[in-house]
Design an enzyme around this catalytic site. Structure first.
Site, PDB file in Angstrom:
ATOM      1  N   HIS A  66      99.403  -9.624 -19.793  1.00 24.14           N
ATOM      2  CA  HIS A  66      99.950  -8.402 -20.391  1.00 24.14           C
ATOM      3  C   HIS A  66     100.026  -8.529 -21.910  1.00 24.14           C
ATOM      4  O   HIS A  66      99.641  -7.599 -22.635  1.00 24.14           O
ATOM      5  CB  HIS A  66     101.339  -8.115 -19.817  1.00 24.14           C
ATOM      6  N   HIS A 132     115.973 -10.293 -23.990  1.00 20.61           N
ATOM      7  CA  HIS A 132     114.783 -11.131 -24.124  1.00 20.61           C
ATOM      8  C   HIS A 132     114.166 -11.021 -25.520  1.00 20.61           C
ATOM      9  O   HIS A 132     113.474 -11.943 -25.959  1.00 20.61           O
ATOM     10  CB  HIS A 132     113.758 -10.775 -23.047  1.00 20.61           C
TER      11      HIS A 132
END
Length: 574
Positions: A66, A132
């Site tokens: 990704h 994150h």
């Protein structure tokens, strides 16, 4: 697999990575120097779709591919703007930084991606604001230092600002539209979405929407904002709609969600021994955090980790937590439902409920029901801008006026757009199958209490139509008359923030007040809602019991013991 070659035009070594979506992705030496680090290679061990892999076996792609895809699209878009609009003055160094930002934007994802920062960390470290993105910056800084990457301090600052989508983090002059490429805070339309929507759809056997990349070649900078050709307005809408569909059908699948909670319970059971959560603060420890943490726990023989191993064993034997009930609720009622529907209140409702002999529920079963047997999950699902239409924040141009941008209206897109662009899926799970019927009884009792409130009537709203300005030719010698929203305010799509509203000259969609009234329209067979909460005249559909999930009040009793017996027999046979 990467293939090394020599680019004669730039006299630098480049490599090509084969990708099923984009054929070959070409990166220069500096980008590849980041790919070839253990910080980035760690992403091979973090599932892109987390527990969705347990439902769709082909959804086994990782953050690694990704991020390569996002870097490729970011680089391609920056280069396209550089070549098609040379007056912008985009430099090769800026293109490189945009590509690096796309490559590194997910460096900080923990095990099972969003399961980590969305569910585990808040419970393991109560009150923590960690996300994150924080770890992405930490890992990027450590990567640059450890591998002596050829990048200046200003470029480091620039890359991290691009990842955050926040130009104010740079103390030097920057081009604001570059911050809409990787993390678009204006309208959420960025290459991160382009890649994961196409890649995730392909992985679960969904429709082929790889043509999303056509938007890259439609992009044009007007007034320091990335705009798109009006002929691609349906493609833009498709991006937003597909995002919503993926969240509703794939990312929030009930089985994947049940396994998420099981994994979190297993990690929390192991936390006192393994101190897993503490690793988010140290890049040298974080670099070893991946989905493999589950395997590590299962391989141990430490008796202190037996509870965690038992939970993971249930996943392997498909003895999963069960969804008891569900309702779709209006976007603006999620705070109320979060307060009203808690495990504590559901258990209390069960213990106060007047069961009849026909219910066949024993007092000892009611007494045994505990708060730990109940999970309440609220999953917001939207088009990318909460309950607002994301196209209100996107501008378009036409071939007749390529340097003039404006917002599109319903007549440019569709006259059957949703009245609201977000909703919340409320689901109740139980950790013990034997409690299934009891938990459903408690949940529905709370629904009934909420629906029994005083009632009044609601109003309705209508919308106006407007002329299509994109098909109108400008009068000779004068600029076309257009309606604009002059707002460069960044939009944070976090659920706690509110997107900006269009002013008098803004998008030609219903006003927020009218939209709110439209949201109270008839739902199913219901006509309105309680006055102190919804301003309605009778019970709305989302407060009614879900007839498709209805079970007897003693449902599940004994099933847990049967499955446990079967599992023990299987273990003995092995």
């Amino acid at each position: 697999m990467a293939v090394a070659l020599h680019d004669k035009s730039s006299s630098v070594d480049v490599r090509r990575f084969r990708d099923p979506l984009y054929s070959y992705m070409t990166f220069g030496q500096r980008v590849c120097s980041i790919i070839d680090t253990k910080h980035f290679q760690r992403l091979r061990r973090v599932k892109q779709l987390g527990t969705t892999y347990y439902v769709w076996p082909t959804a086994c792609h990782n953050r690694f591919e990704h991020c390569l895809g996002v870097a490729h699209l970011a680089q391609t878009l920056a280069e396209q703007l550089q070549k098609s609009q040379p007056e912008l003055g985009i430099t090769d160094e800026e293109v490189d930084c945009v590509a690096i930002a796309g490559l590194c934007h997910d460096l900080g994802h923990g095990p099972w991606s969003h399961v980590w920062d969305g569910l585990f960390i808040p419970q393991a470290i109560p009150g923590s604001k960690w996300q994150h993105e924080h770890a992405s910056e930490m890992m990027f800084d450590d990567l640059v230092q450890e591998y002596a990457i050829n990048i200046s301090e200003d470029e480091i600052t620039f890359v991290k600002a691009l990842i955050a989508g926040d130009p104010t983090r740079c103390k030097f002059e920057v081009k604001p539209y570059l911050f809409e490429i990787v993390a678009n805070k204006r309208n959420g339309l960025d290459v991160d979405k382009f890649d994961y929507i196409a890649r995730d759809s392909q992985a679960v056997g969904g429709p082929n929407i790889s043509e999303l990349t056509r938007l890259i070649y439609s992009a044009r900078v007007i007034d320091d904002q990335i705009c798109y050709n009006i002929k691609d307005v349906n493609q833009v809408y498709q991006v937003c709609y597909t995002r919503f569909s993926l969240h509703k059908d794939i990312y929030n699948h009930k089985t994947a969600k049940a396994i998420e909670y099981m994994i979190i319970d297993g990690l929390l059971a192991a936390e006192p021994v393994m101190k897993i959560a503490e690793r988010i603060k140290d890049p040298k420890l974080f670099i070893h955090l991946s989905d493999n943490i589950k395997d590590t726990i299962e391989e141990t023989t430490d008796p202190r980790l037996e509870a965690a191993r038992d939970i993971f064993a249930r996943i392997a034997s498909r003895d999963l937590y069960k969804m008891v009930d569900c309702n779709i609720i209006p976007w603006d009622q999620q705070k109320l439902f979060k307060e009203q529907f808690t495990p504590e209140r559901i258990v209390k409702a069960v213990k106060e409920y007047k069961f009849t002999p026909e219910d066949n529920v024993k007092p000892e079963d009611i007494a045994a029901l505990g708060v730990g047997d109940v999970i309440v999950d609220l999953s917001p699902m939207h088009y990318g801008m909460k309950d607002k239409n994301p196209l209100e924040s996107v501008k378009f141009y036409s071939k007749r006026s390529p340097n003039v941008s404006e917002h599109a209206g319903p007549s440019d897109i569709s006259l059957i757009l949703p009245a609201t662009f977000g909703e919340v899926l409320l689901r109740v799970f139980t950790r013990k199958r034997s409690c299934y019927g009891l938990v459903q009884t408690g949940y529905r009792e709370l629904l009934k209490q909420l629906s029994d409130a005083p009632e009044t009537t609601t109003a309705t709203a209508t919308t106006a139509t407007t002329a299509n300005t994109f098909s109108s030719k400008p009068k000779p010698g004068r600029r076309p008359s257009i309606s604009l929203v002059d707002s460069d305010e960044d939009v944070d799509t976090d659920l706690n923030d509110t997107p900006p509203q269009g002013g008098a000259g803004g998008p030609r969609f219903p006003s927020s007040a009218a939209q709110a009234q439209m949201n109270k329209r008839k739902l199913g067979r219901a006509v309105s809602a309680p006055s102190h909460i919804f301003g309605g005249s009778s019970t709305p559909a989302f407060l009614g019991a879900n007839r498709f999930t209805t079970v007897p009040k003693n449902f599940g009793k004994g099933e847990g013991q049967v499955r446990a017996s079967k599992r023990a027999k299987t273990d003995a046979d092995v």
